[in-house]
Scaffold this active site. Structure first.
Site, PDB file in Angstrom:
ATOM      1  N   CYS A  78       0.857  -1.194   0.000  1.00  0.00           N
ATOM      2  CA  CYS A  78       0.000   0.000   0.000  1.00  0.00           C
ATOM      3  C   CYS A  78       0.889   1.239   0.000  1.00  0.00           C
ATOM      4  CB  CYS A  78      -0.960  -0.012   1.183  1.00  0.00           C
ATOM      5  SG  CYS A  78      -0.149   0.270   2.758  1.00  0.00           S
ATOM      6  N   ALA A  79       0.358   2.400   0.375  1.00  0.00           N
ATOM      7  CA  ALA A  79       1.143   3.631   0.295  1.00  0.00           C
ATOM      8  C   ALA A  79       2.263   3.641   1.334  1.00  0.00           C
ATOM      9  CB  ALA A  79       0.240   4.842   0.449  1.00  0.00           C
TER      10      ALA A  79
END
Lengths: 387, 65
Positions: A78-79
């Site tokens: 994810c980020a």
């Protein structure tokens, strides 16, 4: 959210290692669709990958799980590493072998990997290429007899000082091959912090508020004893001040002038045709005399396909002359047409980064990271170079 | 996001939740989530600067059902 206990994790560096070894990890990217489209983890051959945003797992658990293959181990990304830990835990509960990429794409974007360039390393000497994987940026460290030269450093300056220490060397000189527009230079802060000279061609730094030393055509720099001989060669085109460095007559750090499969875009100064002509004269004039045996080592690459089996990105000049599309243009007119027809979009942040690299504007660390991140999207989404 | 999702189900239908986030990614995340979640509508998104000059992303979400 922190990484969940009990969930396997992997660092960005270890993941890069697996990809380079051909282990072909399966990637589940749980960022939103826009982020995934604009940039993601890449490898060659292309990795198997699926994008299912983490919030989809909240709204439709069964439907989302159905999109994840059950045979393979899944690396969840994810980020920043939080939402992916949550999804990895959910997959594990459903009997899918999952692990979390620690630090997410933020860590991937900051990953720097050093690879030895010289085939025969010897004691007291090191020549390494540093790949900032997420941005496809290359920088170089050459160390000899306790002294080190850094070329085109990224803004992660501490990383270079620790690397030099590994070679029992002190950084004594820092060079930028040109004024960078696509990433913040680590040159001025690295050199300034250590009190050592920062060299850049004066043609690129008019109006600069940073302390710098000129890097004129033909300048010779020595490192340690006379084992490393460095000659600066003015190779304008990408910028008017672009300068290549010839190392021991064998290696040539070409900056953004010449890449393995392309050439530097000449349009960042609003004088694309004029600079493209300069580039033509550099490639077909000044560089025509260079031996084909010279190994060119650029400051960027366009695709992980260019990473050779030894981990280095580069090619011989003769190979570039035979295969690089820009070298297949036989007249100045042909070359201009080719280059000017293949210019990628120019995001406004380029001008902001140039001004920052000239010391005309200052940014705090957070803004700097954000500015580079935006660029990072663009460079990964579309090839930032020609073609 | 996970917290916002918990909070919105504490509201009555028709009420609006205001979410403050420091992460730029939250813009795309809330847009994507609102599309996939049946009971939520994203009314508005704003970007403001806090006292330290940092960007804050503000999301207004209505509970529909």
């Amino acid at each position: 959210m922190d990484d969940c206990p009990g969930i396997d994790g992997i660092s960005a560096e270890a993941l890069y290692g697996e990809i380079q070894r051909g282990a072909a990890p399966f990637i589940l990217d749980v960022r939103n669709e826009d982020e995934f489209t604009s940039w993601r983890i890449e490898g060659f051959p292309p990795l198997s990958m699926v994008n299912v945003p983490y919030y989809a797992f909240l709204e439709d658990e069964a439907g989302s799980l159905a999109q994840v293959p059950r045979q393979a181990q899944v690396t969840v990304v994810c980020a920043k590493g939080g939402a992916s830990a949550f999804v990895a835990a959910m997959l594990t509960q459903h009997g899918i072998e999952a692990r979390n990429l620690h630090g997410g794409m933020l860590a991937w974007g900051n990953l720097q990997v050093a690879t030895s360039v010289s085939a025969a390393p010897r004691s007291g000497f090191a020549f390494v290429q540093i790949n900032r994987v997420g941005k496809r940026c290359l920088s170089y460290v050459i160390a000899c007899d306790g002294q080190a030269l850094v070329v085109d450093p990224t803004r992660h300056v501490d990383w270079y000082t620790s690397l030099a220490k590994e070679y029992h060397a002190q950084i004594t000189q820092v060079i930028d091959t040109h004024l960078h527009a696509d990433h913040l230079s680590g040159g001025p802060p690295l050199a300034g912090g250590l009190g050592v000279p920062y060299y850049i061609c004066l043609d690129d730094v008019a109006g600069a508020r940073i302390s710098h030393e000129p890097l004129p055509d033909g300048a010779r720099l020595a490192l340690g004893s006379t084992i490393v001989d460095i000659i600066a060669i003015h190779t304008p085109g990408h910028t008017p001040g672009s300068t290549s460095l010839l190392i021991n007559g064998r290696y040539r750090l070409t900056g953004d002038t010449l890449f393995v499969n392309s050439v530097g875009r000449p349009d960042l100064g609003a004088r694309a045709e004029e600079w493209a002509r300069l580039l033509y004269r550099t490639l077909f004039g000044r560089m025509a005399r260079l031996s084909g045996e010279v190994v060119i080592l650029p400051a960027h690459y366009a695709s992980p396909e260019e990473i050779r089996s030894n981990g280095v990105i580069g090619t011989t000049l003769s190979e570039a002359r035979a295969r690089n599309p820009a070298f297949q243009m036989h007249t100045e007119q042909e070359f201009l047409r080719y280059v000017l027809a293949h210019l990628p979009p120019q995001p406004p942040v380029y001008q902001e980064i140039r001004r920052a690299n000239l010391g005309q504007v200052m940014f705090d660390a957070e803004h700097a990271a954000e500015m580079e991140r935006r660029k990072l999207w663009m460079s990964a989404a579309k090839s930032a170079r020609i073609p | 996001m996970i917290k916002a999702r918990q909070e919105i189900f504490k509201l009555n239908v028709g009420e609006v939740l205001k979410v403050l986030a420091t992460d730029r990614n939250s813009l795309g995340d809330f847009q994507g989530w609102a599309k996939s979640a049946k009971v939520v509508r994203l009314l508005r998104q704003d970007t403001e600067l806090d006292a330290q000059g940092r960007e804050v992303y503000i999301h207004y979400l209505a509970r529909l059902a």
